[in-house]
Design a protein around this motif. Structure first.
Motif, PDB file in Angstrom:
ATOM      1  N   VAL A 201       5.007   8.559  -7.252  1.00 14.78           N
ATOM      2  CA  VAL A 201       4.453   7.466  -6.447  1.00 14.78           C
ATOM      3  C   VAL A 201       3.242   6.852  -7.145  1.00 14.78           C
ATOM      4  N   THR A 202       2.415   7.690  -7.761  1.00  9.91           N
ATOM      5  CA  THR A 202       1.266   7.179  -8.508  1.00  9.91           C
ATOM      6  C   THR A 202       1.721   6.271  -9.644  1.00  9.91           C
ATOM      7  N   GLY A 203       2.708   6.715 -10.407  1.00  8.42           N
ATOM      8  CA  GLY A 203       3.231   5.890 -11.493  1.00  8.42           C
ATOM      9  C   GLY A 203       3.853   4.604 -10.989  1.00  8.42           C
TER      10      GLY A 203
ATOM     11  N   GLY B 272      -2.883   2.182  -4.280  1.00 10.61           N
ATOM     12  CA  GLY B 272      -2.561   3.577  -3.997  1.00 10.61           C
ATOM     13  C   GLY B 272      -3.675   4.226  -3.198  1.00 10.61           C
ATOM     14  N   ILE B 273      -3.307   5.005  -2.188  1.00  7.89           N
ATOM     15  CA  ILE B 273      -4.262   5.739  -1.367  1.00  7.89           C
ATOM     16  C   ILE B 273      -4.060   7.221  -1.634  1.00  7.89           C
ATOM     17  N   TYR B 274      -5.154   7.943  -1.902  1.00 12.67           N
ATOM     18  CA  TYR B 274      -5.057   9.331  -2.342  1.00 12.67           C
ATOM     19  C   TYR B 274      -5.906  10.244  -1.450  1.00 12.67           C
ATOM     20  N   PRO B 275      -5.337  10.725  -0.342  1.00 16.22           N
ATOM     21  CA  PRO B 275      -6.059  11.680   0.496  1.00 16.22           C
ATOM     22  C   PRO B 275      -5.842  13.116   0.034  1.00 16.22           C
ATOM     23  N   ASN B 276      -6.694  14.000   0.521  1.00 20.71           N
ATOM     24  CA  ASN B 276      -6.487  15.435   0.391  1.00 20.71           C
ATOM     25  C   ASN B 276      -5.677  15.870   1.612  1.00 20.71           C
TER      26      ASN B 276
ATOM     27  N   VAL C  42       0.859  -1.186   0.000  1.00 25.05           N
ATOM     28  CA  VAL C  42       0.000   0.000   0.000  1.00 25.05           C
ATOM     29  C   VAL C  42       0.889   1.228   0.000  1.00 25.05           C
ATOM     30  N   ASN C  43       0.734   2.063  -1.012  1.00 22.46           N
ATOM     31  CA  ASN C  43       1.512   3.300  -1.107  1.00 22.46           C
ATOM     32  C   ASN C  43       0.621   4.506  -0.839  1.00 22.46           C
ATOM     33  N   LEU C  44       0.984   5.291   0.167  1.00 23.73           N
ATOM     34  CA  LEU C  44       0.269   6.541   0.432  1.00 23.73           C
ATOM     35  C   LEU C  44       0.737   7.581  -0.572  1.00 23.73           C
ATOM     36  N   SER C  45      -0.125   7.918  -1.498  1.00 23.59           N
ATOM     37  CA  SER C  45       0.172   9.007  -2.419  1.00 23.59           C
ATOM     38  C   SER C  45      -0.575  10.227  -1.910  1.00 23.59           C
TER      39      SER C  45
END
Length: 272
Positions: A159-161, A179-183, A135-138
């Motif tokens: 990181v997204t790529g 991928g995890i994408y928070p604000n 799991v990658n925190l982007s």
């Protein structure tokens, strides 16, 4: 045997919230960050829940030799790792010409190379077992290009790529990548954040502005991200946008020029 998770940046914020959640879900924990005293504090909280004591290993993930030692200690202790959660990171804001090459390296070395180091060290174990989850925190900054956040966005787009291409290659081999994408998140974001400006006053104004934004009640909390990570692991999702990040991405897809104009007006401050 209980499943095992390794969490970077686990001493506070999102990492700490994730550690507590996974402990409640029955996972054994390997927690790492730079400061051992903070890690031990989190470990005590985990034990106060009636959960087994985590393995705590101080580590600077920008140093590959330290990461290799971390993974060796984790595998020696538990024998296996099921989940890797890459979370350690730093935020940066300001005019792109205000950042030195040292600033660029500081952000990219942690936000990108820190992830690469842990993946590189642990991937042979996952491939041997033909299972595992990464799991990658982007960030929404890894999906939506934002003026005055160029250095940070560069690291998070990378990181997204990294995440999406790993997912494409490793899924047939039994390894799930998400991928995890928070604000913006009400976490320890400000502690290590890098602010640059046309002068020191401008940099301080940027810091103050972000601190005020983080006080807004609607801004998500570390627990919201931890829940998204759990959802990704439990349900094998390849991507999760957290809360208001869905709105930001949707608006950008519909009105990319408008969003960038608004961002420029809100973030340019003294920049011409």
């Amino acid at each position: 045997m209980a499943p095992t998770v390794l969490i970077t940046g686990a001493s506070q914020g999102i990492g700490k919230a994730t550690a507590l959640l996974f402990a409640r879900k029955g996972y054994d924990l390997v927690l790492t960050a730079r400061h051992l005293d903070r890690l031990e504090s989190v470990a005590q909280e985990v034990q106060s829940l009636g959960c087994p004591a985590p393995l705590t290993v101080p580590c600077d993930v920008t140093d590959p030799s330290q990461v290799d030692t971390l993974v060796e200690k984790a595998l020696d202790h538990y024998g296996y790792i099921d989940v890797l959660i890459n979370n350690a990171g730093v935020f940066a804001e300001g005019p792109v010409d205000g950042f030195s090459l040292s600033d660029w390296h500081q952000v990219i070395d942690l936000n990108l190379w820190g992830y690469i180091h842990t993946i590189h060290a642990l991937l042979p174990h996952f491939l041997q077992r033909k299972s595992g989850t990464i799991v990658n925190l982007s960030s929404i900054g890894g999906k939506v290009p934002t003026p005055y956040v160029v250095v940070y966005c560069t690291s998070k787009f990378a990181v997204t790529g990294l995440t999406e291409s790993l997912h494409a290659e490793l899924k047939p081999k039994g390894i799930h990548v998400c991928g995890i994408y928070p604000n913006l998140i009400k976490s320890s974001l400000m502690e290590r954040a890098v602010f640059r400006g046309s002068d020191e006053e401008d940099a301080q104004i940027r810091r103050d502005q972000l601190e005020n934004v983080l006080k807004v009640p609607m801004v998500e909390k570390p627990e919201d991200v931890a829940n998204a990570i759990w959802d990704a692991v439990k349900n094998q999702k390849s991507e999760i946008m957290v809360g208001s990040a869905n709105v930001s991405q949707g608006f950008y897809r519909l009105f990319p020029g408008a969003l960038q104009w608004v961002s420029r007006q809100g973030l340019k401050n003294k920049d011409n």
